[in-house]
Design an enzyme around this catalytic site. Structure first.
Site, PDB file in Angstrom:
ATOM      1  CB  SER A  42      -0.906  -0.006   1.241  1.00 61.78           C
ATOM      2  OG  SER A  42      -1.543   1.240   1.430  1.00 61.78           O
ATOM      3  CE1 TYR A  85      -4.315  -2.247   5.538  1.00 55.81           C
ATOM      4  CE2 TYR A  85      -3.187  -0.225   4.907  1.00 55.81           C
ATOM      5  CZ  TYR A  85      -3.847  -1.384   4.560  1.00 55.81           C
ATOM      6  OH  TYR A  85      -4.042  -1.694   3.236  1.00 55.81           O
TER       7      TYR A  85
END
Length: 341
Positions: free
Chosen positions: A197, A210
């Site tokens: 990501s 995350y």
């Protein structure tokens, strides 16, 4: 004297690498053929994983789909089978209408295999991998896509959710790679794709677990790529995929500054996957989508931290996750009220 000559040689090779990279902007490399190759995708039951499966199916790959949800995984498999049937029908029609000298693609016996696997559990990964080797064969392309997000501020996030995020998003890459890399190294043939990501390259507030998991994926992938180079395993390719916010519902509610959002909206899942497929099929080592992310990464690397904070505040990126976290918290409270907790 020897080191001086070597220095000039290295300088030439670095400059040549720049030339080759620049050339690819103007002349796109030819896509490699994955027809008949076994491609394993984790998190294939929904989101990007499902779209990756459909793209590889269109390219006639043999698919192995892993997901923790057997029902959604089978739904993806049904979509893949529809594509296979369409390809076989097109092949039959082309073969019937072709002349003797016209080349027609061979009609492969395309199959899709589904496995229920919790990639957050090491034992589940290793046992399922053994089944794949026994029932399907050697995996050529491993696409680590499975991911979760807790949606809590750090001090409000239960330890179990932090551990779960790290296990699924990061540790699973270690386990799946350990399961399938040995055969790839033996054959010097394969491809490992890590879906990370943009939050694995630079971070924001409210998603510490995350971000840590995705930073871990980036570090793991880069180290693995260097290890394969050091072992002279040039036949094993690696691709790191770092998309910006993707509109899959995973981060529903996340918002940057409203005046900026039209210029940097959430990515459409189809667009994100098609860009990633271009990188995978041309053996590109890394892709950030959109390309603006490369500039952000560069600026984050050279600017003082306070300057980065100023940029974040201007863009509304400093608290962009807060609406998302609030929505998750409200949904949790509603479920607890509904269940009488």
């Amino acid at each position: 004297m020897h080191i001086v000559l070597e220095f000039f040689l290295v300088t030439f090779r670095v400059l040549w690498a720049f030339v080759l990279a620049a050339a690819k902007w103007f002349v796109r490399p030819k896509d490699k053929n994955v027809a008949g190759q076994v491609c394993l995708i984790t998190g294939a039951g929904s989101g990007l994983g499902r779209l990756f499966a459909l793209e590889f199916a269109r390219r006639r790959a043999q698919l192995v789909l892993w997901d923790i949800n057997p029902q959604s995984n089978e739904e993806t498999a049904d979509m893949v089978r529809d594509i296979y049937r369409q390809l076989q029908a097109e092949d039959s029609a082309r073969r019937a209408n072709s002349s003797a000298d016209e080349e027609v693609l061979p009609c492969c016996n395309l199959q899709v295999y589904t496995y229920t696997c919790d990639v957050g559990k090491r034992e589940s990964v290793y046992s399922t991998a053994e089944r794949v080797r026994r029932e399907v064969g050697d995996v050529y392309l491993l696409l680590n896509n499975a991911g979760v997000v807790s949606g809590h501020h750090l001090l409000e996030c239960p330890d179990e959710l932090i551990e779960r995020t790290m296990m699924v998003n990061c540790h699973a890459h270690f386990w799946t790679t350990k399961a399938f890399l040995p055969k790839m190294m033996e054959m010097n043939h394969g491809h490992i794709v890590s879906v990370a990501s943009s939050l694995g390259l630079f971070s924001t507030a409210g998603v510490e677990d995350y971000c840590a998991s995705k930073f871990g994926v980036v570090g793991f992938h880069e180290s693995l790529s260097h290890e394969l180079k050091a072992a002279d395993k040039d036949g094993i390719k690696t691709t790191l995929v770092c998309p910006y916010l993707v509109d899959t519902g995973m981060f529903r509610g996340c918002r940057i500054r409203k005046e900026i959002e039209p210029f940097l909206p959430p990515l459409k899942p189809d667009y994100c996957v098609k860009q990633a497929m271009r990188a995978i099929l041309t053996d590109q080592p890394m892709i950030c989508t959109p390309r603006l992310m490369y500039i952000v990464l560069c600026m984050k690397s050279i600017l003082p931290f306070e300057a980065v904070v100023c940029m974040y505040r201007f863009l509304g990126a400093d608290k962009c996750m807060y609406p998302f976290i609030a929505q998750r918290k409200q949904a949790t409270n509603n479920n607890e009220t509904k269940n009488g907790i």
